[in-house]
Design a protein around this motif. Structure first.
Motif, PDB file in Angstrom:
ATOM      1  N   GLY A 257     -22.344  16.277 -39.609  1.00  0.00           N
ATOM      2  CA  GLY A 257     -23.649  16.900 -39.449  1.00  0.00           C
ATOM      3  C   GLY A 257     -24.068  17.547 -40.746  1.00  0.00           C
ATOM      4  O   GLY A 257     -23.232  17.972 -41.549  1.00  0.00           O
ATOM      5  N   LEU A 258     -25.324  17.577 -40.984  1.00  0.00           N
ATOM      6  CA  LEU A 258     -25.864  18.185 -42.181  1.00  0.00           C
ATOM      7  C   LEU A 258     -25.626  19.685 -42.134  1.00  0.00           C
ATOM      8  O   LEU A 258     -26.013  20.360 -41.176  1.00  0.00           O
ATOM      9  N   HIS A 259     -24.935  20.210 -43.121  1.00  0.00           N
ATOM     10  CA  HIS A 259     -24.648  21.645 -43.226  1.00  0.00           C
ATOM     11  C   HIS A 259     -23.869  22.168 -42.016  1.00  0.00           C
ATOM     12  O   HIS A 259     -24.104  23.275 -41.548  1.00  0.00           O
ATOM     13  N   TYR A 260     -22.975  21.336 -41.488  1.00  0.00           N
ATOM     14  CA  TYR A 260     -22.192  21.741 -40.326  1.00  0.00           C
ATOM     15  C   TYR A 260     -20.716  21.476 -40.588  1.00  0.00           C
ATOM     16  O   TYR A 260     -20.339  20.366 -40.947  1.00  0.00           O
ATOM     17  N   GLN A 261     -19.907  22.482 -40.399  1.00  0.00           N
ATOM     18  CA  GLN A 261     -18.459  22.353 -40.545  1.00  0.00           C
ATOM     19  C   GLN A 261     -17.831  22.410 -39.152  1.00  0.00           C
ATOM     20  O   GLN A 261     -17.825  23.466 -38.526  1.00  0.00           O
ATOM     21  N   PRO A 262     -17.327  21.270 -38.638  1.00  0.00           N
ATOM     22  CA  PRO A 262     -16.745  21.265 -37.294  1.00  0.00           C
ATOM     23  C   PRO A 262     -15.526  22.189 -37.207  1.00  0.00           C
ATOM     24  O   PRO A 262     -14.767  22.322 -38.166  1.00  0.00           O
ATOM     25  N   THR A 263     -15.338  22.787 -36.057  1.00  0.00           N
ATOM     26  CA  THR A 263     -14.194  23.663 -35.830  1.00  0.00           C
ATOM     27  C   THR A 263     -13.054  22.861 -35.197  1.00  0.00           C
ATOM     28  O   THR A 263     -13.251  21.737 -34.727  1.00  0.00           O
ATOM     29  N   GLU A 264     -11.891  23.455 -35.157  1.00  0.00           N
ATOM     30  CA  GLU A 264     -10.740  22.838 -34.503  1.00  0.00           C
ATOM     31  C   GLU A 264     -11.075  22.555 -33.039  1.00  0.00           C
ATOM     32  O   GLU A 264     -10.729  21.507 -32.500  1.00  0.00           O
ATOM     33  N   SER A 265     -11.759  23.488 -32.425  1.00  0.00           N
ATOM     34  CA  SER A 265     -12.163  23.346 -31.021  1.00  0.00           C
ATOM     35  C   SER A 265     -13.084  22.138 -30.819  1.00  0.00           C
ATOM     36  O   SER A 265     -12.998  21.454 -29.795  1.00  0.00           O
ATOM     37  N   ASP A 266     -13.962  21.885 -31.770  1.00  0.00           N
ATOM     38  CA  ASP A 266     -14.860  20.722 -31.687  1.00  0.00           C
ATOM     39  C   ASP A 266     -14.054  19.421 -31.638  1.00  0.00           C
ATOM     40  O   ASP A 266     -14.329  18.534 -30.824  1.00  0.00           O
TER      41      ASP A 266
END
Length: 61
Positions: free
Chosen positions: A23-32
């Motif tokens: 995603g643009l300007h999105y850092q996925p989390t471990e939970s994601d």
């Protein structure tokens, strides 16, 4: 990122899923990553969908 799902009681590897979340300007989390892998495991009937706490998850880069 790969997510390995293990059965806590036996230590058995249930599945490993390659998960890509972009995603643009999105850092996925471990939970994601875990949530997406869990959805895949349910679709593949590799896990009991009502017993998520019976499994552990490991992220592999």
């Amino acid at each position: 990122m790969n997510v390995k799902i293990l059965e806590k009681e036996t230590g058995r590897i249930v599945a490993t899923y390659p998960i890509n979340i972009n995603g643009l300007h999105y850092q996925p989390t471990e939970s994601d990553y875990i949530s997406e892998a869990w959805k895949c495991a349910i679709e593949d009937r590799a896990v009991d969908p009502d017993k998520k706490t019976s499994y552990s998850f490991t992220l592999i880069d």
